[in-house]
Design a protein around this motif. Sequence first.
Motif, PDB file in Angstrom:
ATOM      1  N   ALA A 185       0.834  -1.205   0.000  1.00 55.03           N
ATOM      2  CA  ALA A 185       0.000   0.000   0.000  1.00 55.03           C
ATOM      3  C   ALA A 185       0.869   1.255   0.000  1.00 55.03           C
ATOM      4  CB  ALA A 185      -0.938   0.004   1.211  1.00 55.03           C
ATOM      5  N   SER A 186       1.969   1.226   0.759  1.00 54.85           N
ATOM      6  CA  SER A 186       2.887   2.358   0.797  1.00 54.85           C
ATOM      7  C   SER A 186       3.502   2.615  -0.575  1.00 54.85           C
ATOM      8  CB  SER A 186       3.996   2.113   1.825  1.00 54.85           C
ATOM      9  OG  SER A 186       3.468   2.054   3.124  1.00 54.85           O
ATOM     10  N   GLU A 187       3.855   1.551  -1.266  1.00 55.70           N
ATOM     11  CA  GLU A 187       4.426   1.699  -2.616  1.00 55.70           C
ATOM     12  C   GLU A 187       3.377   2.240  -3.592  1.00 55.70           C
ATOM     13  OE1 GLU A 187       7.117   1.507  -5.914  1.00 55.70           O
ATOM     14  OE2 GLU A 187       7.266   1.924  -3.773  1.00 55.70           O
ATOM     15  N   LYS A 188       2.145   1.770  -3.492  1.00 55.10           N
ATOM     16  CA  LYS A 188       1.077   2.294  -4.351  1.00 55.10           C
ATOM     17  C   LYS A 188       0.867   3.787  -4.098  1.00 55.10           C
ATOM     18  CE  LYS A 188      -1.598  -1.964  -4.792  1.00 55.10           C
ATOM     19  NZ  LYS A 188      -2.819  -2.664  -4.384  1.00 55.10           N
ATOM     20  N   LEU A 189       0.943   4.185  -2.824  1.00 55.81           N
ATOM     21  CA  LEU A 189       0.803   5.598  -2.490  1.00 55.81           C
ATOM     22  C   LEU A 189       1.946   6.411  -3.092  1.00 55.81           C
ATOM     23  CD1 LEU A 189      -0.687   7.858  -0.928  1.00 55.81           C
ATOM     24  CD2 LEU A 189       0.811   7.321   1.010  1.00 55.81           C
ATOM     25  N   ARG A 190       3.161   5.918  -2.979  1.00 52.82           N
ATOM     26  CA  ARG A 190       4.323   6.615  -3.554  1.00 52.82           C
ATOM     27  C   ARG A 190       4.121   6.852  -5.048  1.00 52.82           C
ATOM     28  NH1 ARG A 190       8.992   5.900  -6.366  1.00 52.82           N
ATOM     29  NH2 ARG A 190       8.509   3.729  -6.855  1.00 52.82           N
ATOM     30  N   LEU A 191       3.733   5.810  -5.758  1.00 49.30           N
ATOM     31  CA  LEU A 191       3.533   5.930  -7.208  1.00 49.30           C
ATOM     32  C   LEU A 191       2.363   6.858  -7.542  1.00 49.30           C
ATOM     33  CD1 LEU A 191       4.143   2.201  -8.201  1.00 49.30           C
ATOM     34  CD2 LEU A 191       5.705   4.149  -8.526  1.00 49.30           C
TER      35      LEU A 191
END
Length: 147
Positions: free
Chosen positions: A31-37
Amino acid sequence: MIKKLLLAFSFFAVSMLFAQKNNDQQSVAEASEKLRLAMISGDKAVLESLILPELTYGHSRGHIDDAKEFVEKLVSKKSNFLTIENTNQSIQIVDKTAIVRNHLYATTHDLGKEPGEVSLDILYVWQKTKSGWKLLARQAVKAEKKK
Protein backbone atom coordinates in the motif's frame (compact mmCIF):
# COMPACT_ATOMS: atom_id res chain seq x y z
CA MET A 1 -0.75 -37.05 25.43
CA ILE A 2 -2.82 -33.99 26.31
CA LYS A 3 0.35 -32.03 27.04
CA LYS A 4 1.70 -32.91 23.59
CA LEU A 5 -1.57 -31.83 21.95
CA LEU A 6 -1.59 -28.54 23.89
CA LEU A 7 2.03 -27.91 22.96
CA ALA A 8 1.35 -28.67 19.31
CA PHE A 9 -1.73 -26.44 19.31
CA SER A 10 0.21 -23.60 20.99
CA PHE A 11 3.00 -23.87 18.43
CA PHE A 12 0.45 -23.82 15.60
CA ALA A 13 -1.35 -20.76 17.05
CA VAL A 14 1.89 -18.82 17.49
CA SER A 15 2.99 -19.75 13.96
CA MET A 16 -0.33 -18.47 12.58
CA LEU A 17 0.04 -15.16 14.46
CA PHE A 18 3.54 -14.60 13.05
CA ALA A 19 2.35 -15.51 9.54
CA GLN A 20 -0.54 -13.02 9.81
CA LYS A 21 1.78 -10.27 11.06
CA ASN A 22 4.21 -10.88 8.18
CA ASN A 23 1.31 -10.87 5.71
CA ASP A 24 0.05 -7.57 7.16
CA GLN A 25 3.53 -6.04 6.96
CA GLN A 26 3.79 -7.07 3.29
CA SER A 27 0.32 -5.63 2.57
CA VAL A 28 1.23 -2.33 4.26
CA ALA A 29 4.49 -2.18 2.29
CA GLU A 30 2.52 -2.72 -0.92
CA ALA A 31 0.00 0.00 0.00
CA SER A 32 2.89 2.36 0.80
CA GLU A 33 4.43 1.70 -2.62
CA LYS A 34 1.08 2.29 -4.35
CA LEU A 35 0.80 5.60 -2.49
CA ARG A 36 4.32 6.62 -3.55
CA LEU A 37 3.53 5.93 -7.21
CA ALA A 38 0.13 7.66 -7.02
CA MET A 39 1.71 10.76 -5.46
CA ILE A 40 4.05 10.95 -8.47
CA SER A 41 1.36 10.29 -11.09
CA GLY A 42 -1.40 12.32 -9.46
CA ASP A 43 -3.88 9.52 -10.21
CA LYS A 44 -7.02 10.68 -8.39
CA ALA A 45 -8.76 7.30 -8.34
CA VAL A 46 -5.74 5.51 -6.89
CA LEU A 47 -5.09 8.26 -4.34
CA GLU A 48 -8.70 8.17 -3.15
CA SER A 49 -8.64 4.37 -2.93
CA LEU A 50 -5.66 4.47 -0.56
CA ILE A 51 -6.88 7.02 2.00
CA LEU A 52 -9.60 7.31 4.59
CA PRO A 53 -12.01 10.29 4.45
CA GLU A 54 -10.66 11.32 7.88
CA LEU A 55 -7.08 11.66 6.56
CA THR A 56 -4.91 14.27 8.24
CA TYR A 57 -1.79 14.96 6.17
CA GLY A 58 0.84 17.05 7.92
CA HIS A 59 3.52 18.92 6.00
CA SER A 60 6.99 19.68 7.38
CA ARG A 61 6.23 23.41 7.51
CA GLY A 62 3.15 22.86 9.67
CA HIS A 63 0.24 23.01 7.19
CA ILE A 64 -2.33 20.22 7.58
CA ASP A 65 -4.31 18.94 4.59
CA ASP A 66 -7.55 17.03 4.86
CA ALA A 67 -8.28 14.18 2.44
CA LYS A 68 -9.85 16.41 -0.20
CA GLU A 69 -7.01 18.95 -0.15
CA PHE A 70 -4.36 16.19 -0.21
CA VAL A 71 -5.83 14.64 -3.37
CA GLU A 72 -6.58 17.97 -5.09
CA LYS A 73 -3.03 19.29 -4.63
CA LEU A 74 -1.52 16.19 -6.24
CA VAL A 75 -4.05 15.95 -9.07
CA SER A 76 -3.72 19.66 -9.97
CA LYS A 77 0.09 19.50 -9.67
CA LYS A 78 0.03 22.29 -7.08
CA SER A 79 2.09 19.72 -5.21
CA ASN A 80 4.05 17.96 -7.96
CA PHE A 81 6.45 15.15 -7.17
CA LEU A 82 8.69 14.22 -10.10
CA THR A 83 10.42 11.48 -8.10
CA ILE A 84 10.05 10.02 -4.62
CA GLU A 85 12.58 7.69 -3.05
CA ASN A 86 11.71 6.09 0.29
CA THR A 87 14.52 4.58 2.35
CA ASN A 88 15.03 3.17 5.85
CA GLN A 89 11.41 2.06 6.06
CA SER A 90 10.13 0.34 9.18
CA ILE A 91 6.65 -1.09 9.69
CA GLN A 92 5.13 -1.87 13.07
CA ILE A 93 1.71 -3.53 13.28
CA VAL A 94 -0.47 -2.99 16.37
CA ASP A 95 -3.84 -4.73 16.00
CA LYS A 96 -5.48 -3.05 12.96
CA THR A 97 -3.07 -0.12 12.87
CA ALA A 98 0.26 0.09 11.09
CA ILE A 99 2.93 2.64 11.93
CA VAL A 100 5.31 3.24 9.06
CA ARG A 101 8.40 5.41 9.26
CA ASN A 102 10.76 6.20 6.42
CA HIS A 103 13.03 8.79 4.93
CA LEU A 104 11.66 10.48 1.82
CA TYR A 105 13.86 12.18 -0.74
CA ALA A 106 12.01 13.75 -3.65
CA THR A 107 12.44 16.07 -6.57
CA THR A 108 9.54 18.46 -7.06
CA HIS A 109 8.23 21.02 -9.51
CA ASP A 110 5.14 22.49 -7.89
CA LEU A 111 2.81 24.55 -10.07
CA GLY A 112 4.16 28.09 -10.37
CA LYS A 113 7.41 27.35 -8.54
CA GLU A 114 10.97 26.48 -9.44
CA PRO A 115 12.05 22.82 -9.33
CA GLY A 116 13.22 21.73 -5.91
CA GLU A 117 14.28 18.90 -3.66
CA VAL A 118 12.97 17.74 -0.30
CA SER A 119 14.53 15.49 2.32
CA LEU A 120 12.04 14.50 5.00
CA ASP A 121 11.42 11.94 7.70
CA ILE A 122 7.85 10.69 7.52
CA LEU A 123 5.45 8.98 9.91
CA TYR A 124 2.42 7.28 8.33
CA VAL A 125 -0.49 5.71 10.19
CA TRP A 126 -2.40 3.08 8.22
CA GLN A 127 -5.66 1.44 9.33
CA LYS A 128 -6.77 -2.02 8.25
CA THR A 129 -10.24 -1.96 6.72
CA LYS A 130 -12.40 -4.55 4.95
CA SER A 131 -11.00 -3.29 1.64
CA GLY A 132 -7.35 -3.20 2.70
CA TRP A 133 -4.94 -0.82 4.39
CA LYS A 134 -5.92 2.87 4.19
CA LEU A 135 -3.89 5.91 5.15
CA LEU A 136 -5.32 7.71 8.19
CA ALA A 137 -2.49 10.11 9.03
CA ARG A 138 0.85 11.31 7.78
CA GLN A 139 3.34 13.73 9.34
CA ALA A 140 6.55 14.98 7.77
CA VAL A 141 9.48 16.64 9.52
CA LYS A 142 12.62 18.04 8.00
CA ALA A 143 15.33 15.40 8.19
CA GLU A 144 18.11 15.95 10.67
CA LYS A 145 21.35 16.88 9.00
CA LYS A 146 24.01 14.26 9.56
CA LYS A 147 27.46 15.54 10.58
